[in-house]
Design an enzyme around this catalytic site. Sequence first.
Site, short mmCIF file in Angstrom:
data_model
loop_
_atom_site.label_atom_id
_atom_site.label_comp_id
_atom_site.label_asym_id
_atom_site.label_seq_id
_atom_site.Cartn_x
_atom_site.Cartn_y
_atom_site.Cartn_z
N ALA A 265 0.83 -1.22 0.00
CA ALA A 265 0.00 0.00 0.00
C ALA A 265 0.85 1.26 0.00
CB ALA A 265 -0.93 -0.01 1.21
N ARG B 83 -3.28 8.41 -10.68
CA ARG B 83 -4.40 8.66 -11.59
C ARG B 83 -5.73 8.88 -10.87
NH1 ARG B 83 -4.16 3.81 -15.49
NH2 ARG B 83 -2.69 2.96 -13.99
N THR C 254 7.45 -3.37 -6.58
CA THR C 254 6.75 -4.32 -5.70
C THR C 254 7.72 -5.29 -5.02
OG1 THR C 254 6.30 -5.59 -7.70
CG2 THR C 254 4.52 -4.23 -6.87
N ASP D 2 -5.13 -2.71 -3.72
CA ASP D 2 -6.23 -2.09 -4.47
C ASP D 2 -7.05 -3.10 -5.27
OD1 ASP D 2 -4.39 -2.72 -6.39
OD2 ASP D 2 -4.48 -0.79 -7.43
N ASN E 168 -7.46 2.11 -10.55
CA ASN E 168 -6.44 3.13 -10.82
C ASN E 168 -6.99 4.54 -10.94
OD1 ASN E 168 -3.97 1.51 -10.97
ND2 ASN E 168 -5.08 0.47 -12.61
N ASN F 103 -49.09 11.54 21.67
CA ASN F 103 -49.27 12.08 20.33
C ASN F 103 -48.78 13.52 20.30
OD1 ASN F 103 -50.80 11.29 17.67
ND2 ASN F 103 -51.10 13.47 18.04
N ALA G 32 -53.62 24.38 21.37
CA ALA G 32 -52.96 24.79 20.13
C ALA G 32 -52.27 26.13 20.30
CB ALA G 32 -53.99 24.88 19.00
N ARG H 114 -51.09 30.96 25.50
CA ARG H 114 -51.14 31.77 24.29
C ARG H 114 -51.96 33.02 24.58
NH1 ARG H 114 -55.17 27.44 21.62
NH2 ARG H 114 -57.10 28.29 22.46
#
Length: 476
Positions: free
Chosen positions: A9, A15, A81, A105, A230, A379, A425, A442
């Site tokens: 590696a 590329r 290699t 790879d 590659n 809920n 609400a 509110r």
Amino acid sequence: MTRTVIVLAAGEGKRMKSDLPKMLHPLLGRSLVGHVLTAAAPLGAQRTLAVVGNRADQVTAHLSEIAPDVSTALQAQQNGTGHAVRIAIEALGELDGTVVVLNGDVPLLRAQTLQDLVEAHESAGAAATVLGASVPDPTGLGRLVRDADGGLSRIVEERDATPEQRAIREINAGIYAFDAAALRTALAKLTTDNDQGEEYLTDVFELFVTQGSPVRVHLAGDAAETLGCNDRAELASLRALLRDRINLDLMRSGVTIVDPATTWVDATVTVERDALLEPNVQLRGATSVATGAVIGPDVTLIDTVVGEQAQVVRAHAVQAEIGPNVSVGPYAYLRPGARIGRKGKVGTFVEIKNASLGEGTKVPHLTYVGDATIGEQTNIGAGNLFANYSGSTKSHTVIGSHVKTSCDTTFVAPVRIGDGAYTAAGSVIDKDVPAGALAVARAHQRNIEGWVRRSRPGSAAAEAAERAEQATSEEG
Ligand code: UD1
Ligand code: CA
């Protein structure tokens, strides 16, 4: 037999045109080198060593993350290699048994293929065995040159090959098993007498043949397994091939995939039988999908656990837990720490972060839940907001079981809502609500009669109001 794995590696991966080392590019759940290490894992090697060079720090850091048992050796200059393997052998010191060498790879290599290669090599007592494949287009690869009896006589690189050798379609995949002692001796004899002026690992085959040591070719049944990577175009082709392989395995194991071409499942994901994947689904990382679940269309799940019989439609989830029989979407976003209990519902335009919802709890529409614990069978009404962030600190909201919050409720954390409570609400809840209470928070409504007629005379609204008033008085 002692086994040692060496992964090459150190190469540059020029590329790829990338700041990320080639080996680290991701491919359906693992890096390229991660796939190679995964394929090698079942060999049960006593030691695994990666040769690093280009951007060695990045590659080493990645390896210590994904495979802490893998050691590294530095190849400061990429002299080929053979040179890379020589450095590895020197770093490993005392060595016997089998040495398996893998290019970093070749992500499609199957564990079984590698296992077969190593077993064939060991049982034949060969000095070296190379994984070969017959490919339609061998351009750029080393060719396997056979003698009159069909035995391997050498491996020749394309740039060093004669026109006749270039016509050979049997290629070297860059995956080998060696006898450790024979390899060490042969590496010492490598020269740089070739077009690239490099030490070629492949030259040890000719050395073995010349001295009469047995070498073998192990042919891969599926040439795709030997494909290297590659550039980004090859990366995309490999990804598509791996997608097809993963999907085929899933379908054979009892998963329904409606459109395999648009279903992208990482190699690291598990999907149980009788799950159904609709078109345009991506399952990534540590995601798991239990039996009977229906995922998609248009869903991305990352590191997310999905329970049995759950349904997830047009949703994006990251590090979430979707319980059994839960319904998610369409158009939902589950962020890290979202935990949806059994039979719960997360509906449309709902975002949930770091919050657990108890069994049967529903958040059906247009809501943000952040930093909260919600009990069972609760809920959450349409358009609720959990105001968890003061601008500097985040706080938690606790909502009990069997709570009903009405539309447009805002919870200003930290705040607690007792079991069975309701909210009205449009309420902004910034004080705790006791169990069973109705919280109304509110402003009261005030109607200013005739305001439109006075302030917007002659407008369409004023005329409409006048007509309505007339109609009412005529009725009356
Ligand atoms: C090599 C083989 C070729 C084979 C091909 C398969 C040789 C001489 N040739 O080609 O026969 O068909 O693989 O893909 O071995 N690397 C190092 N250090 C180096 C050079 C390379 O670690 O000095 C690593 C690379 O990171 C890569 C692997 O070795 O993982 C192969 O290198 P690469 O340049 O891709 O392969 P070739 O030498 O072209
Ligand atoms: Ca090379």
